[in-house]
Design a protein around this motif. Sequence first.
Motif, PDB file in Angstrom:
ATOM      1  N   UNK A 168       0.849  -1.179   0.000  1.00 31.82           N
ATOM      2  CA  UNK A 168       0.000   0.000   0.000  1.00 31.82           C
ATOM      3  C   UNK A 168       0.885   1.230   0.000  1.00 31.82           C
ATOM      4  N   UNK A 169       0.700   2.098  -0.982  1.00 33.74           N
ATOM      5  CA  UNK A 169       1.388   3.384  -1.004  1.00 33.74           C
ATOM      6  C   UNK A 169       0.336   4.445  -0.735  1.00 33.74           C
ATOM      7  N   UNK A 208      -2.921   2.137  -4.285  1.00 32.74           N
ATOM      8  CA  UNK A 208      -2.550   3.522  -4.035  1.00 32.74           C
ATOM      9  C   UNK A 208      -3.720   4.318  -3.482  1.00 32.74           C
ATOM     10  N   UNK A 209      -3.403   5.296  -2.626  1.00 32.76           N
ATOM     11  CA  UNK A 209      -4.407   6.288  -2.239  1.00 32.76           C
ATOM     12  C   UNK A 209      -3.969   7.660  -2.725  1.00 32.76           C
ATOM     13  N   UNK A 210      -4.915   8.566  -2.780  1.00 29.62           N
ATOM     14  CA  UNK A 210      -4.649   9.924  -3.257  1.00 29.62           C
ATOM     15  C   UNK A 210      -4.223  10.816  -2.095  1.00 29.62           C
ATOM     16  N   UNK A 284      -8.426  -0.222   6.326  1.00 27.14           N
ATOM     17  CA  UNK A 284      -8.761   1.016   5.627  1.00 27.14           C
ATOM     18  C   UNK A 284      -7.489   1.833   5.498  1.00 27.14           C
ATOM     19  N   UNK A 285      -7.213   2.347   4.313  1.00 28.42           N
ATOM     20  CA  UNK A 285      -6.090   3.265   4.152  1.00 28.42           C
ATOM     21  C   UNK A 285      -6.601   4.601   3.624  1.00 28.42           C
ATOM     22  N   UNK A 286      -6.029   5.675   4.146  1.00 24.72           N
ATOM     23  CA  UNK A 286      -6.339   7.021   3.695  1.00 24.72           C
ATOM     24  C   UNK A 286      -5.164   7.914   4.028  1.00 24.72           C
ATOM     25  N   UNK A 287      -4.874   8.854   3.181  1.00 24.93           N
ATOM     26  CA  UNK A 287      -3.644   9.626   3.326  1.00 24.93           C
ATOM     27  C   UNK A 287      -3.576  10.414   4.631  1.00 24.93           C
TER      28      UNK A 287
END
Length: 548
Positions: A168-169, A208-210, A284-287
């Motif tokens: 995950x980036x 990827x996340x933004x 959950x991933x978020x910047x």
Amino acid sequence: MRRTPFVITAASLALLLPAAAHATAPTAGAAAHPAQPTAAHATPAPPTLSSAGGRYERPVSLTLRAARGTTIRYTLDGTTPTRADRVFVPGRPLRLTKDTNVTAVAFRGGRASIPVSAGYLVKSREKPLARLVVMSDVHIGGHEKNDKKYESFFDTIGSVFPEPDAILSNGDMINDNGDGRGGDHRIVSEIFRANLKRKGMDDTQVLLSNGNHDASLADIRANYPRAWFPDSGGGYYESNVRGLHLFTVNTETYQSDAAQRAWLKKRLAELTADPAKARTPILVQGHRPAPGTAMDGQQASNPQLTKDLAAHPQVIYFSGHSHLNINDERSVHQRDFTAVNDGSMSYVEMDHGYQAITETGLADRFEAPTAQALFVEVYRDRTEIARVNMAADKHDIYTGGKWSADWQPPYASAGTLSGPAWTVRLKGNSPQQIKDSFTYTDARRNTTAPRFTARHPLALTGGGRALRVRQARDDQMVHHYRVDVENTATGTKLLSSKVLSEYYFMPRPNSLDIPLPAMEKGARYVARVRAVDAQGNASRETTLRFAG
């Protein structure tokens, strides 16, 4: 991320080496071609380790070797070995049965080698359901400064997870600041794809996340394989990693995006409604961090995200953006769900309000050129989150007054551990029971204070121009020192500062030389110092009286 980061210069190797490793300049009148020092007087070569750092599914039997005539001393707590530390006895290997950093130094006479360190993750043969690497804030702007760096980083990834199920980036892949650099995403894609191929990570998902420095969603879609960013238009999407549900949210729009909020709440409600999955983690991933969670929510946003996740203690939320380091135990937080700071792959920060010792003296500095990532293993009954340094050698982030975060490999600290693994367990039959079993809550934070273990922890050095503090010990880590130096006759403060302990370097230095302002000749001074951990627990005060 808070700032536009990069004015780049090459790193100074001198900052990476202890004084004992530096060559001594010839004195005046010395021969033009002085004789080479004999072996007895030369700086020893560093020890070698019989097993490389990485992840093992058995205890590790570790032998340390160095040149004949040297003595090897070692530590297992991340500190730099001194002559007071344990001696390695040939023929008696170290047996590592738990996650450990090993640091060794070879001593000969009055000289010491540079330290060598390695991190070992010691597991059983139990197979996890999934293995994920979570990183963020890679901030790539070109091949020149990043090709070799990411070869080193992927070598470190491969030493822990030879083929992770997912990488995950988590936002800020590039350095766009509204200046049309969206095409740089193609460079990131090229670097990642080259290393995935080189390491044989053929089946590894990349997700990827933004982030706020990623230009537009269109630029992300245009420059990566579709499988890396499979959004349907809003920069958010759901993935499946070996049967685990992973949600990628777009924290740049979450607060105002009613459709995104409705989608996430609906899917979380559907998943947690099944009693059979009540104790299955949802990733959950978020910047951006969620407010009031990891590291006190510094640089957090989207209070609606905290609210929407609160009903689901099964959620483990990974966030970046702040660059806050993952050495700090405040980088994991549980109340209604688990929030985890995933650090930064470009440089790390500390919470503000402290000073750092730099090449030009004390400075209001909160950055260090350290790269870190999380290595996540999801098992049936728990999730283990290892904290790993990609690069944490001692180095000032400004060289010659210029920003120098993009220093190049080799990194002596690659693969070392930046703290013990965090273990998340979901126990109970209801959301409240699960929350009641959480470990990393405010109420259960560490309350053990640091302590000074040296007989004389304070001394003057450098001809009286600096206060040397021999580092205190803590069951987790010493975060900083409260340092006050005053004129005993007048009460005037010569220095009052909170000085970072350099806990973010590996190995950690054994002492700090804190520069002192000019003193009045003949005046009497007293230095008062307390060691403080990340939770604010403070040691007893130690003092030193001296004359200017």
